[in-house]
Design an enzyme around this catalytic site. Structure first.
Site, PDB file in Angstrom:
ATOM      1  N   ASP A 102      -5.800   8.592   1.719  1.00 53.76           N
ATOM      2  CA  ASP A 102      -4.915   7.491   2.064  1.00 53.76           C
ATOM      3  C   ASP A 102      -3.589   7.753   1.354  1.00 53.76           C
ATOM      4  O   ASP A 102      -3.513   8.563   0.420  1.00 53.76           O
ATOM      5  CB  ASP A 102      -5.518   6.142   1.663  1.00 53.76           C
ATOM      6  CG  ASP A 102      -4.838   4.989   2.417  1.00 53.76           C
ATOM      7  OD1 ASP A 102      -3.738   5.200   2.978  1.00 53.76           O
ATOM      8  OD2 ASP A 102      -5.393   3.870   2.436  1.00 53.76           O
TER       9      ASP A 102
HETATM   10  C1  BGC Z   1      -2.846   2.487   4.520  1.00 55.74           C
HETATM   11  C2  BGC Z   1      -3.430   3.374   5.606  1.00 55.74           C
HETATM   12  C3  BGC Z   1      -2.311   3.907   6.468  1.00 55.74           C
HETATM   13  C4  BGC Z   1      -1.309   4.645   5.587  1.00 55.74           C
HETATM   14  C5  BGC Z   1      -0.147   5.210   6.357  1.00 55.74           C
HETATM   15  C6  BGC Z   1      -1.726   3.163   3.754  1.00 55.74           C
HETATM   16  O1  BGC Z   1      -1.073   2.262   2.937  1.00 55.74           O
HETATM   17  O2  BGC Z   1      -3.859   2.083   3.649  1.00 55.74           O
HETATM   18  O3  BGC Z   1      -4.336   2.632   6.380  1.00 55.74           O
HETATM   19  O4  BGC Z   1      -2.816   4.725   7.477  1.00 55.74           O
HETATM   20  O5  BGC Z   1      -0.788   3.744   4.630  1.00 55.74           O
HETATM   21  O6  BGC Z   1       0.709   4.242   6.798  1.00 55.74           O
END
Ligand code: BGC
Length: 749
Positions: free
Chosen positions: A287
């Site tokens: 993530d």
């Molecule tokens: C989120 C993810 C997301 C990523 C990219 C993170 O803060 O938890 O779900 O895909 O950001 O935007």
């Protein structure tokens, strides 16, 4: 089954490529074969693994390292100069043109493609993922994913960051709308279809957030404590089913720690379970900012750091050169990424930018919304409304004159033309603003109620709303609860005095219908006073059209709750969400916070001692009455269940008859639960299958549900294996987890 499906898919792709090649002019055919001579991995008759292995052999160390990380993200920095060809999504991995390997262009795509407004494009907003799960409809879920896949490609992306399937262990989690409810089998099967739908369009699919990221508060610091059996049978089972049934190409590990180690450097999760037990062949990406080391994460099984190269760039290279990260480990990461690109077709069939099919998208969004809005209460058949018998309707509250609310954070889809309600003082929308889609219930209700006086009251003053309700035949009150990434709900109550508003309106008019726009269950102190309740979730681009069709009976409701609605938040396993100590609180979007997160924040503890008792399993085991149970949802017709038969075998076959005893056609989600032998120590029952049956008025059908042995098994930690405990299993069938008129016991071994 997953392998079989993917073989079939690969075979049909192969056939279409062969036909396509045969149709090419001779000069182009020469070009294709010239390409495959110099780059033999472009020969699509080879397997994804063979092709990936050939490329890995050709790559320099720097090229390999380049595939292991993203190149930054606007707003979160550092944005690398390498990102010049980024398509504007959340993630970008550079191309290797020398080898014919395209860039990976990633976009968030939970209920539609994100950031289209910002990038001068347009996306359809589907109903939120939790709504998709409320359809209990695998075909609808596939269509959901396919629409996202098509729109990603039209916007130039080849990878989706959707596929959120953390089960609703904590309904106050601010991302509940992005997930698929509280049951691992329902959630796993639905997410699998969403992913298959997208991957069938030749985009790399993703399932997230692996795992146990069940609260947003302190998500970069929290250490989740849970025993192995419970995690395998609950949160991880949703992933296991989702991964197995979709052949997903990527898994995003989550921000939190689990039993001491961050998810993105957790050997048990990434290697022992995901890559070994489940035989996952794709790649694991972190993530955004969830990577905390190079050597430890690499050994644990993390293949790619996102969104930048804090650990998986120069530091990783140095560690390889110093022999601290084995070359075989590096090659395995690279192989997995390339293999996924070949397997999903993004190399053979790259996306081409085009205009999205706006009207087609709206049609899909509406159809899914119609299947996902749950009718919770319908006293004296108040619904559907018959416009010919009404003189006046008042529509109250929640900006229902203008639009319907959506869920926020990285899932946010931009409404066409911007937020339908621009917050005062803000020229554009920001992270965690409340975003309303321009789908106006007032307008669609007016359109259905020709000849009826339809008035609007904003609901800001409960007394004047009550006066308007008193003067009307029917009052339709809208209530909303916004949620989004990076926050949790303080309670399960509707905010902003909406409970008082609804109670006052209900006291003024006995024909009050409440429409809820929420991503999580809410409490309803007024439930006994109103005559109708509909849960519309975050209903997407065409929410108001779908809602009006349900209110006026053009569509018969068929959705069922994928989450329990408790009577009170006090009945949840934990009275409150554990909050991080102040020093470990972070703010997304702040560069310094980004760096502090990378180096690891001091842990605080959350213990899921309720174990496997998530959602209805908790209320059942604890004998707590609920407001609306899991699996519940009304229809404008009625169904009768009879004749349950259970046939044990490799998989267990359950058959019974469902009859539509009313006067309209409808679709019933017929559910099968199993009670395991007492010796297993499991909660009273678990969902083990269902079938959505279409029935005309008066029609009966035999329903056949095949129950996978896995769904009847428990996880034996000592043997590290699922096992079906021999004994007597009760099978129950009916229309909700608390309405199960049929029961039959079978002895299984
Ligand atoms: C989120 C993810 C997301 C990523 C990219 C993170 O803060 O938890 O779900 O895909 O950001 O935007």
């Amino acid at each position: 089954m997953a392998t079989q499906t993917s073989t079939l898919r690969n075979a049909s792709f192969l056939i279409s490529m062969v036909i396509w090649c045969a149709l090419l002019p001779a000069s182009a055919q020469t070009q294709v074969s010239a390409k495959t001579t110099s780059k033999p991995w472009l020969n699509f008759s080879l397997s994804p693994d063979e092709r990936a292995a050939m490329v890995v052999k050709e790559m320099t160390l720097d090229e390999k390292i380049a595939l292991l990380h993203g190149t930054g993200m606007s707003g979160l920095g550092p944005v690398s100069p390498l990102a010049v060809h980024s398509n504007g999504g959340a993630g970008y991995v550079i191309a290797i043109p020398r080898l014919g390997i395209p860039a990976i262009q990633m976009s968030d795509a939970a209920y539609g493609v994100r950031m289209s407004g910002e990038n001068g494009r347009y996306s359809t907003a589907l109903p939120a993922c939790v709504a998709g799960a409320a359809s209990w409809d695998l075909e609808a879920a596939h269509e959901y994913g396919a629409l996202i896949g098509r729109e990603l490609r039209a916007q130039g992306y080849n990878m989706s960051l959707g596929g959120g399937v953390n089960i609703t262990r904590e309904p106050r989690n601010g991302r509940s709308f992005e997930y698929m409810g509280e049951d691992p089998i329902l959630a796993g099967k639905i997410v699998a279809q969403v992913i298959k739908g997208s991957q069938d369009q030749h985009v790399i699919g993703d399932i997230k957030h692996y795992a146990l990221n069940d609260q947003e508060s302190g998500r970069n610091a929290v250490n989740v404590n849970i025993d192995q059996r419970s995690m395998r049978e609950s949160d991880l089972l949703a992933f296991e089913i989702g991964i197995r049934e979709s052949d997903v190409a990527a898994v995003m590990c989550s921000y939190n720690r689990i039993n001491g180690d961050y998810a993105c450097e957790n050997h048990y999760l990434l290697t022992d379970v995901l890559k070994k037990d489940w035989n996952f062949k794709g790649f694991v990406l972190s993530d955004w900012g969830g990577t905390h080391s190079a050597a430890k994460a690499s050994a644990a099984g993390l293949d790619q750091e996102e969104p930048a190269e804090i650990f998986y760039g120069a530091e990783f290279k140095k560690a390889v050169e110093a022999g601290k990260i084995p070359k075989s480990e590096l090659d395995d990461h690279v192989h997995r990424i390339l293999r996924s690109m070949f397997a999903t077709g993004v190399i053979d069939d790259p996306p081409e930018k085009s205009v999205v099919d706006v009207l087609g998208g709206l049609e899909v969004a509406q159809k899914i919304a119609e299947q996902s809005i749950v009718l919770l209460k319908n006293e004296q058949n108040q619904l559907p409304l018959d416009a010919s018998k009404l003189h006046s309707i008042v529509v109250i509250g929640a900006h229902s004159d203008v639009g319907m609310i959506s869920g926020g954070g990285s899932a946010q889809v931009d409404p066409p033309g911007g937020n339908a309600i621009m917050p005062p003082g803000k020229g554009r929308t920001h992270w965690q603003d409340h975003i309303w889609f321009p789908t106006s219930p007032l307008k669609t209700i007016k359109a259905k109620a020709r000849g009826v006086s339809v008035q609007y009251d904003p609901g800001t003053d409960p007394s004047s709303a009550a006066d308007a309700a008193r003067a009307a035949d029917v009052a339709i009150v809208f209530g909303y609860q916004w949620e989004g990434e990076g926050m949790d709900l303080e309670s399960l109550s509707l905010p902003e005095n909406q409970d008082a508003l609804i109670a006052k309106v209900a006291a003024a008019n006995p024909h009050t219908i409440v429409v809820l726009e929420t991503g999580s269950p809410v409490t309803m102190p007024w439930a006994g006073q109103v005559s109708g309740i509909l849960e519309a979730w975050y209903a997407g681009s065409r929410g108001a059209e779908a809602l009006a069709n349900l209110l006026f009976g053009d569509v018969n409701p068929s959705a069922k709750l994928p989450v329990t609605f408790p009577e009170s938040a006090a009945d949840l396993p934990h009275p409150t969400i554990v909050k991080p100590p102040v020093h470990s609180t972070t703010r997304d979007g702040e560069n310094e916070a980004w760096k502090r997160i990378a180096s690891g924040l001091p842990a605080f503890q959350v213990t899921y001692d309720e174990g496997v008792k998530v959602g209805y399993k908790w209320y059942d085991a604890e004998n707590k009455p609920v407001l609306f149970p899991f699996g519940y949802g009304l229809s404008y017709t009625a169904y009768e269940y009879s004749g349950l038969k259970v046939t044990p075998g490799d998989n267990v076959h359950v058959t019974f008859t469902v009859k539509n005893t009313g006067s309209r056609p409808g679709a019933e989600v017929a559910q099968v639960y199993a009670a395991l032998p007492a010796s297993t120590g499991e909660p009273p029952k678990r969902l083990v299958g269902w079938s959505k049956v279409q029935l005309n008025a008066g029609e009966s059908k035999e329903v056949r549900v095949e129950v996978d042995r896995l769904y009847l098994s428990i996880f034996n930690v000592e043997k590290n294996a699922w096992e079906l405990v021999p004994g007597d299993y009760a099978f129950l069938a009916g229309g909700s987890s608390q309405s199960l008129p049929l029961k039959e016991t079978a002895s299984l071994k």
